[in-house]
Design an enzyme around this catalytic site. Sequence first.
Site, PDB file in Angstrom:
ATOM      1  N   VAL A 276       0.716  -1.220  -0.060  1.00 54.43           N
ATOM      2  CA  VAL A 276      -0.147  -0.111   0.082  1.00 54.43           C
ATOM      3  C   VAL A 276       0.886   1.267   0.043  1.00 54.43           C
ATOM      4  O   VAL A 276       1.615   1.437   0.824  1.00 54.43           O
ATOM      5  CB  VAL A 276      -1.054   0.143   1.120  1.00 54.43           C
ATOM      6  CG1 VAL A 276      -1.962   1.270   1.008  1.00 54.43           C
ATOM      7  CG2 VAL A 276      -1.649  -1.275   1.395  1.00 54.43           C
ATOM      8  N   SER A 277       0.714   1.935  -1.131  1.00 53.70           N
ATOM      9  CA  SER A 277       1.672   3.266  -1.074  1.00 53.70           C
ATOM     10  C   SER A 277       0.609   4.487  -1.070  1.00 53.70           C
ATOM     11  O   SER A 277      -0.669   4.700  -1.428  1.00 53.70           O
ATOM     12  CB  SER A 277       2.060   3.343  -2.614  1.00 53.70           C
ATOM     13  OG  SER A 277       2.619   4.571  -2.972  1.00 53.70           O
ATOM     14  N   PRO A 278       1.206   5.516  -0.435  1.00 55.81           N
ATOM     15  CA  PRO A 278       0.671   6.842  -0.450  1.00 55.81           C
ATOM     16  C   PRO A 278       0.797   7.805  -1.651  1.00 55.81           C
ATOM     17  O   PRO A 278       0.178   8.773  -1.664  1.00 55.81           O
ATOM     18  CB  PRO A 278       1.122   7.565   0.782  1.00 55.81           C
ATOM     19  CG  PRO A 278       2.732   7.188   0.744  1.00 55.81           C
ATOM     20  CD  PRO A 278       2.516   5.710   0.217  1.00 55.81           C
ATOM     21  N   ASP A 395       7.508   3.159  -5.292  1.00 53.19           N
ATOM     22  CA  ASP A 395       7.905   4.253  -4.238  1.00 53.19           C
ATOM     23  C   ASP A 395       9.370   4.586  -4.185  1.00 53.19           C
ATOM     24  O   ASP A 395       9.698   5.532  -3.589  1.00 53.19           O
ATOM     25  CB  ASP A 395       7.405   3.795  -2.801  1.00 53.19           C
ATOM     26  CG  ASP A 395       5.856   3.621  -2.710  1.00 53.19           C
ATOM     27  OD1 ASP A 395       5.025   4.454  -3.391  1.00 53.19           O
ATOM     28  OD2 ASP A 395       5.269   2.932  -1.793  1.00 53.19           O
TER      29      ASP A 395
END
Length: 709
Positions: A276-278, A395
Site C-alpha cells: 500500500v502506497s501513499p 515508491d
Amino acid sequence: MYQFLTLLVVLLAANAHAYKVGVGSADMTGPAAQVNFMGYAVPNQIGRGIHMRLHARAYVVVDDDDSRIAFVSIDGGMGSDLLNLKVLNKLSEALGDDSIYSYDNLAISGTHTHSGPAGFLQYVLYQFTSLGYVEETMDAFVEGISTAILEAHNNVQEGVSISYATGNKLLDSNINRSPSSYLLNPEAERALYEDEGDTDKNMLMLKFTGSDGEDVAMLNWFAVHGTCMNNTNKLISGDNKGLASYLFEREINGADVLPGKGKFVAAFASTNLGDVSPNTQGPICHSGPNEGQPCDFTSSTCKDDKGKDKNEACYSLGPGTNGNMVESTKIIATNQFNHAMEIYKNQAVNKVEGKVGYRHTFLDMRNRDVVLEDGSIGKTCPASLGYSFAAGTTDGPGMFDFTQGTNSSSPFWNVVSGFISKPTEEEIACQSPKPILLNTGDVEKPYEWDPATVPISVFQIGQFFILNVPGELTTMAGRRMRAHITKVLEDGGVVDPVVTIAGLTNTYTHYITTFEEYQAQRYEAASTLYGPHTLGAYMQEMERIVKDLLSGDESSTDSQPEDLTEAQISFVPPVIVDFVGIGSKFGDVKDDVEKSYGADEVVSASFHGANPRNNQRLEDTFLSIEKKGEGGEWVVKYVDGDWCTKFMWEGGVGHAGQSTASVEWDLSEAKEAGLEEGDYRICYFGTRKHATGNFEEFTGCSSEFAVEL
Ligand SMILES: *[C@@H]1O[C@H](CO)[C@@H](O)[C@H](O)[C@H]1NC(C)=O
Ligand SMILES: *[C@@H]1O[C@H](CO)[C@@H](O)[C@H](O)[C@H]1NC(C)=O
C-alpha cells in the site's frame, strides 16, 4: 432525586467496563546527521537535519485482575528484536527485578517512516547502507521508547473507558503498488472486499476516555506506507503518520503546547501496508519514449531509449503539486487526521468490555510444517531474497544496489559480501518459484543476516484483538489473517470480535504476501523471506496462540533470538572535533534575518554550528522561535519538532570540522499552528566537541524581526 439517579447510572455505566490506562510519549529522534535513513536503503540518503522529531507513543492497559499489556507505536522504520531486549532491560533497571513487562506483553510497532535514522536492527541485511550497526540510533530509540513506557506506567489512571469504531472508510489516501499481484488472489475472496478494492480503506480506532469524560488518548490503524517523503529527503521526519499524530495531539492539547509535551497521546499505527502506497498519482514513466504514460502493469518497467525494459524510470508521485513530497506528506497526513478526528468525535462509541490478556511465541521459521487447506503439509524455508527484491518498488528505486558487487564503495558491503552462500537444491525447491538472489538464511558471518526466529503475539482488550506481526503483510495477506482469526475467536465463543493487525512489530522480516501473490514474484513476494507458506505459517501459529489465550493455556515457544550486540560491526565514523572560522564564535550568526516578514514568507537564519551528533538533545531542541513578551522577555513558541520549522546542518567530510546550522521557519505553516503577530528571534542551540574530547554547549540568536500578518 432524578438527577442523582441519572448521575448514578452514568457513573455505573462508566465504571462497568473501565480499565486502568496510562499513556506516554517520548522523543526518540536519534542522530540528526551523518546517519543513513532506514527504509529505502539508498546509500546517499544520509541525514542532514530535522523536519519533525520522532516519538514513541506508549499505551499501558490494565484490567481488574492486574493483567496488562504495553503497546508502543514508534515513528521508526520498524520493530527490532534487539530493541525489545534493550528496552526490557531498561524497564527492569527502572522497575526492579519483578518488572511486569516482558517479551510477552510488550509490543513495539514501527509506523514505517522511511525518514528516520537506521542502524537499530542487529541483522546484516538491514545494515548495508547504514554502514553497519549505529549505536547512537539504538541508544536514542531505547531511551525514547522506555521513557514513553515508564511515563505510561507511572500515569496509569483508574476508570478509563475504551471505545472503538470500525467501518469508516478513508478514500483517496492509498493505492496498491502491486495490483497485478493482488489480482492473483481467488476471485471469490476478492469479491468479499469489492467495496474497498485492492487496499484497505477502513480506519480502525480505539478511543480512551477518562472517568470525568476527559480525553486521554487515541490509537488507530490505517494501512499506508510511510513513503510520502521520497529517497531524496535528508531531514528526519515521521512522514504522513508522524505528522497526523502531531496534528491530532496539537488539536487536543492546544497549539501552545510544544510537540510531544502534551498529556494527550495520538498514535497513527501501522498495519497491513505491505503493498500500500501513499503515492496516489500511480506509477508513471518519468523518462524514455513512454514518458508521462503508465508503466507496464505487471513488471512496473518503462522502455528506455534503446527499447529495453527498465525499472528506474517508473515511480509514483504523491498528491502534492508536481509530486512535491512535503506537500504530499501534508495531504496524506491531513486526510488521516481529519478522518480520525471525525471518528474520534462521532463514531468511536462502541464499548470495549472484558479482560486484558496476551499470548506470545517465538517461531523458528527455517523449517516449519504448515498444514495446508487440503490437509497436506507445506514447509517454511530458511530466509532468502528473490531477484525482484533488488529492483525495488514504485515508491523508490532498488533497496540495495547489488549490481555494484564486491567492488562497491561500501566498506560494510566489502566486508560481508564474501559470506553469501549458495542455496541447496532443497532450499531452491522450498522457495520456488522465487529465484534466489541472496541466500541469507544460511549465512551467520560476520553475524546473522536476518532473523531465523521471530516473535508473534496477540493482545486482547475485551473483544478487541491486536495481532502483532513481524513484517509487512500485503492487503490480502492481512485480510486473510484477520478473517481467519475472527472465525477462530467466534468459534471460541467471543461475541463480535474486532481484530486488527499491528504491522512491523517486535522484529523485521520484510514482507508477507499470500501464496497466490508469491507466485508472481514482484518486490513484495521476492521479499517474503521464508517461502510461499510464510503467511500460512503465521496464520497457523497465530491461531494456536489465540486458542491458548481463550482456553487459558500457556503457549509453547521456540527459544528467543540471540543478543548479537557484541558481534556488531559499524563503519559510521565518530565525530572528531568541531572548529569555527577565525574571528567567529560557535553560534555566531552567518546569515541574519530580514527586518520584517509577511504572512506567507519563510524566515531563515544560519549560524556557525557544530555537529548535532555531539548532543542529540532528546526531549529538547536545536532551535527555538521566540516571541518577545510584554515585559521584553522571550517566550519559546516553536521548536525543531514543529512542522513549520526546519533544522538543517551542513558539515562533515570536506568541511575540515567546520559546519553551518540553518533554521527555516515557514509562516504559512505557522499560521495553522496559532501564529501571532509580534517581534521574534530565532535561536540555535549546539554542542561543540573540543580536540580534547570534551563537549561544550553554546547558543546563538538572530536579530529581532517583526511578523506582520
Ligand atoms: C522526490 O520528490 C521530489 C519533489 O519533492 C521530486 O522532484 C523527485 O523527483 C522525487 N524523486 C523520486 C525518486 O520520487
Ligand atoms: C568490479 O570488478 C570487476 C572485476 O574485478 C570489474 O570487471 C567491474 O567493472 C568492477 N565494477 C565496478 C562497478 O567497478
